[in-house]
Design a protein around this motif. Structure first.
Motif, short mmCIF file in Angstrom:
data_model
loop_
_atom_site.label_atom_id
_atom_site.label_comp_id
_atom_site.label_asym_id
_atom_site.label_seq_id
_atom_site.Cartn_x
_atom_site.Cartn_y
_atom_site.Cartn_z
N THR A 108 -40.36 56.54 -29.36
CA THR A 108 -38.86 56.79 -28.37
C THR A 108 -38.30 57.78 -29.44
OG1 THR A 108 -38.94 55.18 -27.28
CG2 THR A 108 -36.40 56.01 -27.27
N THR A 109 -37.09 59.26 -28.91
CA THR A 109 -36.22 59.50 -29.91
C THR A 109 -34.92 59.60 -28.85
OG1 THR A 109 -37.44 62.01 -29.05
CG2 THR A 109 -38.54 60.90 -31.01
N THR A 110 -34.05 59.88 -29.15
CA THR A 110 -33.03 60.52 -28.77
C THR A 110 -31.90 61.90 -29.36
OG1 THR A 110 -31.49 59.48 -30.78
CG2 THR A 110 -32.55 57.77 -28.95
N TYR A 111 -31.67 62.22 -28.34
CA TYR A 111 -30.66 63.38 -28.69
C TYR A 111 -30.23 63.93 -29.98
CZ TYR A 111 -26.22 66.11 -29.77
OH TYR A 111 -25.78 66.69 -30.74
N SER A 112 -29.54 62.32 -31.06
CA SER A 112 -28.99 62.04 -32.19
C SER A 112 -30.00 62.58 -33.30
CB SER A 112 -28.21 60.77 -31.76
OG SER A 112 -27.77 60.38 -31.16
N MET A 113 -31.41 61.38 -32.61
CA MET A 113 -32.17 61.73 -33.84
C MET A 113 -32.93 63.39 -34.23
SD MET A 113 -36.27 60.47 -33.58
CE MET A 113 -37.67 61.48 -34.45
N TRP A 114 -32.82 64.20 -33.30
CA TRP A 114 -33.22 65.54 -33.07
C TRP A 114 -31.87 65.81 -33.82
CZ3 TRP A 114 -38.03 65.34 -33.72
CH2 TRP A 114 -38.91 65.18 -33.00
N ASN A 115 -31.14 65.53 -33.20
CA ASN A 115 -29.40 66.62 -33.76
C ASN A 115 -29.71 66.55 -35.99
OD1 ASN A 115 -27.26 68.39 -33.80
ND2 ASN A 115 -25.93 66.11 -34.21
#
Lengths: 272, 343
Positions: free
Chosen positions: B6-13
């Motif tokens: 599971t990934t989030t915007y925060s992770m990709w950013n």
């Protein structure tokens, strides 16, 4: 140009950089004074009862001069003891304030003053640590309330400003918390024993990158040296810290679970 | 197929900004032991705004602040937060007593596929999850509601909103998950007042100041009085006056084009491939330009500077599963977006 052999792990006490901290009069200086070829850079009074070689240090310039003399190598000392690193930091701050003609680090805007002090402190400590001598840094202890994600906890930490604490802990191999441990005496009554704690805990700063030390050792240099010489007690700590437990009083013996390596999930890499 | 991450915007950013920091947080699952007070304040205000927009009950929203700062009588930091949050929320409720939008959803969680733009196939390694502050309707258009607390609003701040990758991500996934066409985003910016509660002066400080005034006085007299500590009521009144100023709240409406969605899909896919490559080779390089991105050190600066020293790691960090922001969301999650796009 490039190495042909791996660098062996530090196996000699004289290669180590150690931070020893604890309450006043517990015996930190006495402990360090028993290190081989010890030389005290005494930024604080309190060595009167010890028969040791010492250079009294009252200013940062004096500390720099002592370091310069040490670096020249025309001596027989094998272990340098900065007693205390807290005072050395204060001297560094005063020196930088004088240099920049300010009264306090905060007088230079945007944290510049603090950064100048920390950089100078780090430079000198780092250079000292790179000398071919053992380096022991002594600090007092204080209780500090820390607000975590799950609540507040009280932690015993060295009496260094927060950024300096991060600098020092980041450069040392071993962090020894000098503490009192209560245990049953010969007559069954509780007695206090002076100990060194070398493993991380929720209640205090401690650590051992060498992995050679047991969790608790008597506050006795001979026993400390013997434990170190005996070799690894467990694999050296690797990334993956333990969950926090509720705050406990100073001297609590509850150790955080040992860190384990979180191996990269290479297996998953195949599937895109 | 192994379980997908599971990934989030925060992770990709974070991964985009500094791979090393992303590794500390999302692979080794480390967070600083000490809570970041800047983030804590933002989280508190988000919670209050959710209650306010859900119920328009100011007392209930203020009660959240009271409970979060229950020890404000003894704790200086809690008192500071309580004053600021209380005044900010009261000012906000006064400013936006009526709204020209209808709230459809608050703190809405979503989850969706990350799609390969070339093949339209979903990633076998990752899914993307998130939570939007709100979805509102203005006229016949839908907008994401995004709350932001800021130290100040200047030209740079407003310009940056146009480049907000987060909102494009959220709009795309909300649109696919909920079947609502998202026209844009309504940024709801609340500015943090920089006022401090006056501590007054000690008797010694007053005497020193008075002596200075007397020395300058031609008559040898001074009417100076000792400055007393500012009471809570006085400070709240001063803050209320500050929050009555127009620049303390700002709403900015931005439209999102469909082209931005295409760019997003391509960028997101590229990020997944870069992450897989970094993980496979276990190489996470540090972006030193990011170490002081927000005028303060990155939470992992001490760890990077020490070369990943276990001593720093064990004494300043703890292990926490990532995506804490998702766990605070309500359990109601929507079906994966893009589920119709399969091989």
């Amino acid at each position: 140009m490039l190495p042909t052999e791996k660098t062996p792990p530090k196996a000699s006490l004289s290669d180590l950089t150690v931070l020893a901290y604890g309450p006043s009069k517990i015996g930190k200086s006495t402990f360090c004074s028993e290190a081989e070829g010890a030389l005290f850079l005494a930024t604080e009074a309190g060595l009167n009862n010890l028969d040791v070689y010492q250079v009294p240090i009252a200013t940062w310039e004096e500390l720099l001069n002592a370091c310069k003399a040490l670096a020249e190598g025309k001596h027989a000392f094998k272990t340098v003891i900065l007693d205390t690193v807290d005072n050395a930091y204060r001297m560094c701050a005063e020196h930088m304030c004088q240099k920049f003609k300010i009264e306090h680090e905060s007088d230079l805007g945007y944290g510049k003053g603090y950064a100048l002090v920390n950089n100078e402190f780090y430079r000198v400590l780092n250079k000292l640590a790179l000398q071919p001598y053992g380096l022991f840094l002594i600090s007092h202890s204080q209780e500090r309330e820390i607000e975590t994600r799950t609540g507040k906890l009280t932690r015993v930490v060295p009496t260094l400003p927060e950024k300096a604490r991060k600098i020092v802990i980041g450069m040392v191999d071993v962090i020894l918390f000098c503490d009192l441990e209560v245990g049953p005496g010969p007559d069954g009554k509780p007695v206090q024993k002076r100990v060194l704690r070398s493993k991380p805990n929720v209640n205090y700063d401690a650590g051992d990158r060498t992995g050679r030390l047991p969790e608790t050792i008597d506050l006795d240099f001979a026993k400390f040296a013997a434990a170190f010489a005996q070799g690894p007690t467990a694999p050296a700590a690797a990334p993956s810290p333990a969950p926090m437990a509720p705050a406990a009083s100073v001297g609590a013996q509850t150790a955080a679970p040992k860190l384990t390596t979180n191996a990269p999930a290479k297996a998953q890499a195949a599937g895109r | 197929m192994s379980e997908r991450m599971t990934t989030t915007y925060s992770m990709w950013n974070l991964f985009r900004n500094c791979r090393k920091a992303a590794h500390w947080r999302y692979v080794l699952e480390l967070v600083p032991l000490e809570k970041d007070r800047h983030l804590s304040f933002g989280s508190l205000m988000h919670e209050c705004l959710e209650v306010w927009h859900r119920s328009r009950d100011l007392a209930a929203a203020l009660d959240i602040i009271d409970r979060a700062c229950a020890k404000r009588a003894q704790d200086e930091e809690q008192r500071r937060v309580w004053h600021l949050a209380t005044a900010m929320l009261r000012g906000y409720a006064g400013r936006y007593a009526t709204e020209d939008f209808e709230v459809l959803e608050l703190e809405k969680a979503f989850e969706g596929e990350i799609i390969n733009p070339e093949t339209a196939a979903p990633s076998r390694s990752f899914i993307l999850a998130g939570k939007v502050d709100g979805i509102v309707r203005i006229g016949d258009e839908h907008f994401l509601l995004e709350h932001k607390t800021a130290a100040g609003i200047d030209a740079g701040y407003l310009e940056r909103l146009w480049t907000d990758f987060q909102i494009t991500v959220y709009a795309y996934y909300v649109e696919r998950a909920l079947g609502i066409r998202v026209a844009g985003v309504l940024y709801n910016v609340l500015v943090k007042a920089r006022l401090q509660q006056s501590e007054g002066e000690t008797e010694e400080e007053f005497e020193a100041r008075r002596a200075e005034l007397l020395a300058k006085s031609k008559t040898g007299k001074s009417s100076a009085r000792r400055r007393l500590p500012e009471s809570d009521d006085e400070f709240q009144a001063r803050l209320a006056a500050k929050y009555a100023e127009p620049e303390m709240f700002h709403r900015e409406m931005l439209y999102i084009s469909r082209d931005q969605f295409n760019t997003l899909r391509a960028e997101l896919w590229e990020l997944t491939q870069a992450f897989l490559d970094a993980r496979r080779r276990d190489v996470w390089y540090q972006n030193t330009s990011f170490c002081f991105q927000y005028g303060r050190p990155c939470p992992y600066f001490a760890l990077c500077r020490s070369g990943g020293s276990p001593n720093v790691l064990e004494n300043f960090y703890e292990r926490r599963p990532p995506h804490e922001e998702l766990r605070a969301a309500d359990a109601e999650s929507v079906s994966p977006a893009g589920a119709n796009e399969t091989f």
